[in-house]
Design an enzyme around this catalytic site. Structure first.
Site, PDB file in Angstrom:
ATOM      1  N   HIS A 270       0.846  -1.207   0.000  1.00  0.00           N
ATOM      2  CA  HIS A 270       0.000   0.000   0.000  1.00  0.00           C
ATOM      3  C   HIS A 270       0.866   1.236   0.000  1.00  0.00           C
ATOM      4  O   HIS A 270       1.970   1.243   0.544  1.00  0.00           O
ATOM      5  CB  HIS A 270      -0.954   0.009   1.201  1.00  0.00           C
ATOM      6  CG  HIS A 270      -0.285  -0.164   2.525  1.00  0.00           C
ATOM      7  ND1 HIS A 270       0.110  -1.401   2.997  1.00  0.00           N
ATOM      8  CD2 HIS A 270       0.055   0.717   3.494  1.00  0.00           C
ATOM      9  CE1 HIS A 270       0.666  -1.267   4.189  1.00  0.00           C
ATOM     10  NE2 HIS A 270       0.655   0.014   4.520  1.00  0.00           N
TER      11      HIS A 270
ATOM     12  N   HIS B   6       0.762   5.194   1.075  1.00  0.00           N
ATOM     13  CA  HIS B   6       0.082   6.245   1.828  1.00  0.00           C
ATOM     14  C   HIS B   6       0.175   7.534   1.009  1.00  0.00           C
ATOM     15  O   HIS B   6       1.276   7.912   0.578  1.00  0.00           O
ATOM     16  CB  HIS B   6       0.786   6.509   3.164  1.00  0.00           C
ATOM     17  CG  HIS B   6       0.832   5.342   4.104  1.00  0.00           C
ATOM     18  ND1 HIS B   6       0.030   5.267   5.221  1.00  0.00           N
ATOM     19  CD2 HIS B   6       1.591   4.217   4.111  1.00  0.00           C
ATOM     20  CE1 HIS B   6       0.309   4.144   5.879  1.00  0.00           C
ATOM     21  NE2 HIS B   6       1.259   3.491   5.229  1.00  0.00           N
TER      22      HIS B   6
HETATM   23  P1  AMP Z   1       1.519   0.500   7.466  1.00  0.00           P
HETATM   24  O1  AMP Z   1       1.861   0.800   8.892  1.00  0.00           O
HETATM   25  O2  AMP Z   1       2.355   1.202   6.456  1.00  0.00           O
HETATM   26  O3  AMP Z   1       1.434  -0.997   7.207  1.00  0.00           O
HETATM   27  O4  AMP Z   1       0.083   1.117   7.247  1.00  0.00           O
HETATM   28  C1  AMP Z   1      -1.104   0.460   7.564  1.00  0.00           C
HETATM   29  C2  AMP Z   1      -2.155   1.512   7.662  1.00  0.00           C
HETATM   30  O5  AMP Z   1      -3.413   0.890   7.568  1.00  0.00           O
HETATM   31  C3  AMP Z   1      -2.142   2.303   8.972  1.00  0.00           C
HETATM   32  O6  AMP Z   1      -1.942   3.694   8.691  1.00  0.00           O
HETATM   33  C4  AMP Z   1      -3.525   2.024   9.567  1.00  0.00           C
HETATM   34  O7  AMP Z   1      -4.083   3.151  10.214  1.00  0.00           O
HETATM   35  C5  AMP Z   1      -4.320   1.628   8.347  1.00  0.00           C
HETATM   36  N1  AMP Z   1      -5.458   0.755   8.589  1.00  0.00           N
HETATM   37  C6  AMP Z   1      -5.479  -0.397   9.324  1.00  0.00           C
HETATM   38  N2  AMP Z   1      -6.708  -0.931   9.306  1.00  0.00           N
HETATM   39  C7  AMP Z   1      -7.485  -0.116   8.547  1.00  0.00           C
HETATM   40  C8  AMP Z   1      -8.861  -0.121   8.161  1.00  0.00           C
HETATM   41  N3  AMP Z   1      -9.692  -1.099   8.529  1.00  0.00           N
HETATM   42  N4  AMP Z   1      -9.316   0.888   7.386  1.00  0.00           N
HETATM   43  C9  AMP Z   1      -8.488   1.886   7.002  1.00  0.00           C
HETATM   44  N5  AMP Z   1      -7.171   1.943   7.318  1.00  0.00           N
HETATM   45  C10 AMP Z   1      -6.691   0.970   8.095  1.00  0.00           C
END
Ligand code: AMP
Ligand code: ZN
Length: 112
Positions: free
Chosen positions: A98, A100
């Site tokens: 993903h 950001h």
């Molecule tokens: P990372 O730390 O780069 O793996 O980013 C994962 C991101 O996913 C974090 O910023 C979380 O806040 C986000 N996240 C986790 N669960 C959800 C969800 N159900 N809906 C939207 N964002 C989420």
């Protein structure tokens, strides 16, 4: 597969959709780190940049091509930041690739 982002793409877990096409899904981060914080993901599961290869690079290209379109749709006319965390030390908590998109204010120049 027990992947939270695959479940979001499938609609099994709710999300606030921002953009979708054949290859890409984008939605608001549940725990925003900036006034605008959106996650852009490939619809097919891949763990991180470490598992990008000849077989999925076209999908990753489609994800990258979508990002400026999504940023424009979000009104990020003064710019934005794109981050992909990779692995434990990179801070990756969800093992589905993903990107950001962060924006909506002048972001700090500090990256760590
Ligand atoms: P990372 O730390 O780069 O793996 O980013 C994962 C991101 O996913 C974090 O910023 C979380 O806040 C986000 N996240 C986790 N669960 C959800 C969800 N159900 N809906 C939207 N964002 C989420
Ligand atoms: Zn997944």
């Amino acid at each position: 597969m027990d992947c939270i982002f695959c479940k979001i793409i499938e609609g099994e877990i709710p999300s606030k959709k921002v953009y979708e096409d054949e290859a890409v899904y984008a939605f608001y981060d549940i725990n925003p780190s900036a006034p605008v914080h959106v996650l852009v993901v490939p619809k097919t599961h891949m763990e991180s940049l470490n598992t990008v290869d000849e077989g999925n690079i076209q999908t990753v290209s489609n994800v990258l091509l979508s990002i400026p379109k999504i940023a424009e749709q979000l009104g990020l006319l003064n710019g934005y930041r794109v981050i992909t965390n990779c692995g434990t030390d990179g801070g990756q908590t969800v093992p589905h690739l993903h990107f950001h998109i962060l924006g909506g204010k002048k972001l700090s120049e500090k990256l760590n």
